[in-house]
Design an enzyme around this catalytic site. Structure first.
Site, PDB file in Angstrom:
ATOM      1  N   LYS A  52       7.390 -18.011 -46.442  1.00  0.00           N
ATOM      2  CA  LYS A  52       6.957 -16.665 -46.055  1.00  0.00           C
ATOM      3  C   LYS A  52       5.543 -16.398 -46.587  1.00  0.00           C
ATOM      4  CE  LYS A  52      11.704 -15.033 -45.791  1.00  0.00           C
ATOM      5  NZ  LYS A  52      12.837 -14.267 -46.344  1.00  0.00           N
ATOM      6  N   GLN A  96      14.524 -11.416 -51.723  1.00  0.00           N
ATOM      7  CA  GLN A  96      15.211 -12.568 -51.143  1.00  0.00           C
ATOM      8  C   GLN A  96      16.694 -12.563 -51.544  1.00  0.00           C
ATOM      9  OE1 GLN A  96      13.780 -14.514 -48.892  1.00  0.00           O
ATOM     10  NE2 GLN A  96      15.589 -15.770 -48.587  1.00  0.00           N
ATOM     11  N   ASP A 119      12.622  -6.333 -43.951  1.00  0.00           N
ATOM     12  CA  ASP A 119      13.800  -7.161 -43.662  1.00  0.00           C
ATOM     13  C   ASP A 119      14.753  -6.452 -42.696  1.00  0.00           C
ATOM     14  OD1 ASP A 119      13.998  -9.763 -44.658  1.00  0.00           O
ATOM     15  OD2 ASP A 119      14.353  -9.058 -46.708  1.00  0.00           O
TER      16      ASP A 119
HETATM   17  N1  GUN Z   1      18.386 -14.671 -47.154  1.00  0.00           N
HETATM   18  C1  GUN Z   1      18.689 -15.296 -45.998  1.00  0.00           C
HETATM   19  N2  GUN Z   1      17.997 -14.752 -44.975  1.00  0.00           N
HETATM   20  C2  GUN Z   1      17.248 -13.770 -45.503  1.00  0.00           C
HETATM   21  C3  GUN Z   1      16.299 -12.859 -44.936  1.00  0.00           C
HETATM   22  O1  GUN Z   1      16.036 -12.818 -43.729  1.00  0.00           O
HETATM   23  N3  GUN Z   1      15.716 -12.010 -45.817  1.00  0.00           N
HETATM   24  C4  GUN Z   1      16.007 -12.002 -47.145  1.00  0.00           C
HETATM   25  N4  GUN Z   1      15.391 -11.105 -47.911  1.00  0.00           N
HETATM   26  N5  GUN Z   1      16.880 -12.829 -47.692  1.00  0.00           N
HETATM   27  C5  GUN Z   1      17.486 -13.711 -46.869  1.00  0.00           C
END
Ligand code: GUN
Length: 293
Positions: A52, A96, A119
């Site tokens: 990211k 995350q 998110d």
């Molecule tokens: N863990 C798995 N997929 C995601 C996501 O799209 N965002 C976040 N913050 N954590 C995740």
């Protein structure tokens, strides 16, 4: 069979965002800024967050990575979020997941300013999505919609089977595919671990979104000829032939299912890359909403 290539589709989305950033910067404005919080050292989470951050840099976004110890207490994490909520230079905040067991994910997500919820996990974002109000859409389902758009896949009137009902993927995906939008208007069946006749339902599906997290679960005998297959799975499976010691497997037995599918996403190189594209689009949206205030 045609491959729905995440490299190509995500590149197109990122190219467009990069140009938007260039235009902003040329006008003397600041670039969008994403803050990511990573708790602990989970290998997969490390990889996702690093990706990211790297993708932000590629298109000219600013990013800040905040790393916290696995044993951090909930209040310290909440305080970090509140700081980011109040920071005028931060447009988007993501924490995350998964978080260590002693921290309430719900409490953490609800503390993020809904205007910075890139998110799309905040209850306000989820409520807006359900009501069809423009909002932040969770990045993976959003990325899948961007993929369908890139390849101009006709979805109207089709039967979509979504396997998996997680808040992150399956449930929002089922809403998006059923909504009245150019790549929605499907009749949706949302399947999960208690579904009795999964194989029969899959055999009726024009579109299958496999998001259950079981490597190579969807086999050719569960798929009708010409179906569109979207593989959300991304599981690390031990593999002694690989330098890393593991290989990445999707939820679809790719080789056999590809022979029957009209369109199929590969793993890796499919939905995972689109998830990043969805997150970047959400970050630009957060920036725009805050800048025009
Ligand atoms: N863990 C798995 N997929 C995601 C996501 O799209 N965002 C976040 N913050 N954590 C995740």
């Amino acid at each position: 069979m045609q491959l729905l290539d995440g490299k190509i589709a995500s590149k197109a989305v990122k190219e467009q965002l990069k140009q938007q950033v260039e235009t902003l910067v040329n006008k003397g404005k600041r670039a969008p800024h994403l803050a990511a919080i990573l708790v602990g050292t989970n290998g997969a989470s490390e990889t996702y967050v690093a990706s990211k951050v790297k993708n932000c840099a590629e298109i000219g976004f600013q990013s800040t990575l905040i790393r916290l110890d696995e044993n951090v207490d909930e209040q310290t994490l909440l305080d970090e979020i509140i700081k980011l909520n109040n920071d005028e230079n931060i447009d988007g905040i993501l924490v995350q997941l998964p978080l260590p067991k002693h921290i309430s994910e719900q409490k953490i997500i609800a503390t993020i300013d809904a205007a910075k919820d890139v998110d799309g996990f905040h209850p306000i974002s989820a409520g807006n999505l359900m009501l069809g109000i423009p909002s932040f859409i969770p990045a993976t389902p959003y990325g899948i919609m961007l993929m369908l758009e890139h390849y101009n896949i006709e979805t109207k009137g089709k039967h979509a089977v979504v396997i998996g009902r997680s808040n992150i993927v399956g449930r929002p995906m089922s809403i998006l595919l059923s909504t009245n939008n150019p790549y929605g208007n499907c009749t949706v069946t949302l399947c999960h671990s208690h579904t009795h006749n999964l194989k029969e339902l899959c055999l009726q599906a024009d579109i299958i979104v496999a998001a259950l997290g079981k490597p190579e679960f969807l086999k050719a005998d569960m798929v009708k000829d010409g179906a569109i297959i979207i593989d959300v799975g991304i599981t690390r499976v031990e593999d002694a032939t690989k330098k890393s010691g593991y290989s990445i497997k999707g939820d679809v037995a790719f080789d056999e299912v590809a022979e029957k599918a009209s369109f199929i996403t590969p793993v890796p190189g499919g939905v995972g890359l689109m998830t990043i594209a969805g997150l970047l689009k959400n970050t630009m949206r957060a920036y725009e909403l805050r800048e025009v205030k």
